[in-house]
Design an enzyme around this catalytic site. Structure first.
Site, mmCIF file in Angstrom:
data_model
loop_
_atom_site.group_PDB
_atom_site.id
_atom_site.type_symbol
_atom_site.label_atom_id
_atom_site.label_comp_id
_atom_site.label_asym_id
_atom_site.label_seq_id
_atom_site.Cartn_x
_atom_site.Cartn_y
_atom_site.Cartn_z
ATOM 1 N N ASN A 52 -6.370 0.710 -3.256
ATOM 2 C CA ASN A 52 -7.284 1.393 -2.326
ATOM 3 C C ASN A 52 -6.751 2.765 -1.915
ATOM 4 O O ASN A 52 -6.554 3.070 -0.753
ATOM 5 C CB ASN A 52 -7.585 0.523 -1.101
ATOM 6 C CG ASN A 52 -6.352 0.185 -0.290
ATOM 7 O OD1 ASN A 52 -5.233 0.219 -0.799
ATOM 8 N ND2 ASN A 52 -6.540 -0.129 0.985
ATOM 9 N N ASN B 118 -5.521 -6.551 9.433
ATOM 10 C CA ASN B 118 -6.625 -7.290 8.826
ATOM 11 C C ASN B 118 -6.117 -8.116 7.649
ATOM 12 O O ASN B 118 -5.603 -7.546 6.701
ATOM 13 C CB ASN B 118 -7.695 -6.308 8.348
ATOM 14 C CG ASN B 118 -8.982 -7.017 7.986
ATOM 15 O OD1 ASN B 118 -9.237 -8.131 8.421
ATOM 16 N ND2 ASN B 118 -9.789 -6.380 7.157
ATOM 17 N N HIS C 34 -2.834 -12.526 1.693
ATOM 18 C CA HIS C 34 -2.611 -12.688 3.138
ATOM 19 C C HIS C 34 -3.394 -13.825 3.810
ATOM 20 O O HIS C 34 -4.238 -13.579 4.678
ATOM 21 C CB HIS C 34 -2.844 -11.376 3.890
ATOM 22 C CG HIS C 34 -4.038 -10.564 3.479
ATOM 23 N ND1 HIS C 34 -5.307 -11.082 3.393
ATOM 24 C CD2 HIS C 34 -4.148 -9.253 3.139
ATOM 25 C CE1 HIS C 34 -6.138 -10.131 3.014
ATOM 26 N NE2 HIS C 34 -5.458 -9.014 2.852
ATOM 27 N N HIS D 172 0.866 -1.185 0.000
ATOM 28 C CA HIS D 172 0.000 0.000 0.000
ATOM 29 C C HIS D 172 0.901 1.233 0.000
ATOM 30 O O HIS D 172 1.628 1.471 0.969
ATOM 31 C CB HIS D 172 -0.915 0.006 1.227
ATOM 32 C CG HIS D 172 -1.878 -1.149 1.252
ATOM 33 N ND1 HIS D 172 -3.073 -1.135 0.552
ATOM 34 C CD2 HIS D 172 -1.818 -2.365 1.851
ATOM 35 C CE1 HIS D 172 -3.711 -2.284 0.741
ATOM 36 N NE2 HIS D 172 -2.965 -3.045 1.524
ATOM 37 N N HIS E 266 -9.039 -10.480 -1.243
ATOM 38 C CA HIS E 266 -8.959 -10.280 0.208
ATOM 39 C C HIS E 266 -10.131 -11.085 0.771
ATOM 40 O O HIS E 266 -11.282 -10.652 0.696
ATOM 41 C CB HIS E 266 -9.078 -8.779 0.513
ATOM 42 C CG HIS E 266 -9.304 -8.433 1.954
ATOM 43 N ND1 HIS E 266 -8.411 -7.675 2.686
ATOM 44 C CD2 HIS E 266 -10.322 -8.725 2.802
ATOM 45 C CE1 HIS E 266 -8.887 -7.522 3.919
ATOM 46 N NE2 HIS E 266 -10.051 -8.141 4.021
ATOM 47 N N ASP F 202 -8.577 -5.192 -2.545
ATOM 48 C CA ASP F 202 -7.988 -5.403 -1.220
ATOM 49 C C ASP F 202 -8.337 -4.303 -0.224
ATOM 50 O O ASP F 202 -8.338 -3.124 -0.546
ATOM 51 C CB ASP F 202 -6.466 -5.516 -1.307
ATOM 52 C CG ASP F 202 -5.885 -5.808 0.064
ATOM 53 O OD1 ASP F 202 -6.251 -6.827 0.642
ATOM 54 O OD2 ASP F 202 -5.101 -4.985 0.567
ATOM 55 N N ASP G 225 2.049 -6.835 2.617
ATOM 56 C CA ASP G 225 0.881 -6.052 3.038
ATOM 57 C C ASP G 225 1.329 -4.805 3.806
ATOM 58 O O ASP G 225 0.718 -4.411 4.801
ATOM 59 C CB ASP G 225 -0.106 -6.882 3.880
ATOM 60 C CG ASP G 225 -1.484 -6.218 3.981
ATOM 61 O OD1 ASP G 225 -1.692 -5.142 3.372
ATOM 62 O OD2 ASP G 225 -2.359 -6.773 4.680
HETATM 63 ZN ZN LIG Z 1 -6.228 -7.147 2.538
#
Ligand SMILES: [Zn+2]
Length: 424
Positions: free
Chosen positions: A89, A275, A229, A57, A176, A149, A302
């Site tokens: 995202n 998460n 994940h 991210h 996800h 995700d 992640d």
């Molecule tokens: Zn995720």
């Protein structure tokens, strides 16, 4: 610039010299000393194919206070990465050719790693209608992976259509896996620790139910599925069976799910909120075994930077997520020891293959793009959040001493990191 890397051990083998010229490994041999070459002393160092992260991210556009493409790229290079896949995202969401091209260009401008944008599956990650997948795939960013995700593509009909649609350009949907109706209000793994702390539980079955469904859908339509994940022993079992049946499914696990358990949350420190949540020791053991036997293909960070106000607050209000780019390799070495073959396979070759990054994930050999990382296996370092290149500080490893140090990273034959420092 031409470089000679002197005395490096490829994947832990015998020391050799590598000549890097014109972006590729030009030669591998003994005592190479072409005129004008810059010498990099790599005595005692391991050379690996540059690491590839399937799950990063970078927060730009939208939350440049938490991370930018440039600062995240720097953290990645320092962590030994030569390519990262950027999750969509952001704000605006990367659900159009315009936004994925923006992220792609910011990555090229930073020039520290190859930033490969992941496109959203649904418009605004809302889970209601498919985004313009083909437009993203044929854009300058050449998107080959799609994910909502942060959110699960929960609607089975939409997931089926996404899987069918991406077949046309041999892309992959990265899920996800979280059945949202089973995790409403969830704060921590549903189990003993959550009960003791009085926090609402996130049950393993919420992940496993979606993976079962998606494996069946992928088999039904003959598409490629990637599971983000993976965090539970039950998920591992489902994936093992799916692979045995020949379903085209790949999977990743994060460093934190390999090393940490929900016990770390006992002090209510939101730095451990993530998460999917940290699970139990039974789960970490199953995940480690799955990495060893290949049921889990890749270790993916992640990496989820968060601004201080989003993380240093009451547990229930804190955003889930942890930094990962600069600690992934040390955590992997801590968990698996100096198994360089396993590290190269799970942190470089497999993720490059899944993401379709053909220039990455290749062992150094003549003619291969010079995307490499040099690691000092003897170093042990305490993780100091203040030293991280990320704009955020939410590392769960602060104060832990972990093995291994990235000494240098090369992207197409040019150093992005030298002597453990980013070149820019
Ligand atoms: Zn995720």
């Amino acid at each position: 610039m031409t470089y000679v890397i002197r005395g490096a051990r490829i994947g832990g083998g015998e020391p050799v010299d590598l000549l890097l010229r014109d972006g590729v490994v030009a030669e591998v041999g003994a005592r190479l000393s072409p005129a004008g070459a810059e010498l990099v002393d790599a005595a005692g160092l391991i050379v690996l194919p540059g690491l590839v992260d399937l799950h990063t991210h970078l927060r730009e556009p939208g939350r440049e206070d938490a991370e930018t493409v440039e600062t995240g790229s720097r953290a990645a290079a320092l962590g030994g990465y030569t390519a990262v896949c950027a999750m969509p995202n952001t704000d605006p969401v990367a659900d159009t050719a315009g936004v994925v091209e923006q992220v792609y260009r910011l990555g090229r401008a930073a020039g520290l790693v190859d930033v490969q944008p992941i496109g959203a599956v649904t418009v605004d990650l809302a889970g209601e209608r498919l985004a313009e997948l083909a437009a993203m795939a044929t854009s300058a960013a050449r998107v080959q992976m799609f994910s909502d995700d942060g959110n699960c593509v929960a609607d089975p009909r939409l997931m089926r259509r996404a899987l069918e649609y991406v077949k046309a350009f041999d892309a992959v949907v990265a899920q996800h896996a979280e059945e949202p109706r089973l995790t409403e209000g969830a704060q921590l793994h549903e189990g003993e620790v959550a009960t003791r702390l009085g926090l609402a539980g996130w049950p393993a079955v919420a992940e496993e139910a979606i993976i079962v469904r998606d494996v069946l859908l992928a088999a039904h339509v003959g598409s490629r599925l990637h599971v983000c994940h993976v965090s539970t022993a039950g998920s591992v079992e489902i994936l093992r069976q799916a692979k045995a049946r020949g379903v085209r499914v790949s999977a990743e696990v994060t460093p934190h799910h390999l090393l940490l358990t929900d016990e770390y949350a006992s002090g209510y420190d939101p730095v451990f909120k993530v998460n999917p949540p940290l699970r139990t020791a039974t789960d970490t053991a199953a995940l480690r075994q799955a990495v060893r036997d290949g049921t889990i293909d890749a270790i993916a960070t992640d990496h989820a930077p968060h601004a201080v106000e989003d993380k240093e607050c009451e547990w229930a209000y804190a955003r889930p997520g942890m930094l990962g780019l600069q600690t992934a390799l040390p955590v992997a070495l801590d968990v698996f020891g100096e198994d360089w073959e396993l590290i190269a396979a799970r942190m470089s070759r497999a993720p490059a293959r899944i993401a379709g990054l053909t220039e990455h994930g290749r062992d150094p050999a003549p003619g291969v793009p010079a995307n490499l990382t040099l690691v000092d296996p003897a170093a042990r370092r305490e993780v100091d959040p203040a030293e991280l290149a990320s704009l955020s500080r939410n590392t769960p490893y602060a104060g832990m001493t972990l093995p291994g140090r990235v000494v240098a990273t090369f992207l197409r034959g040019e150093p992005t990191v030298l002597d453990g420092k980013a070149v820019r």
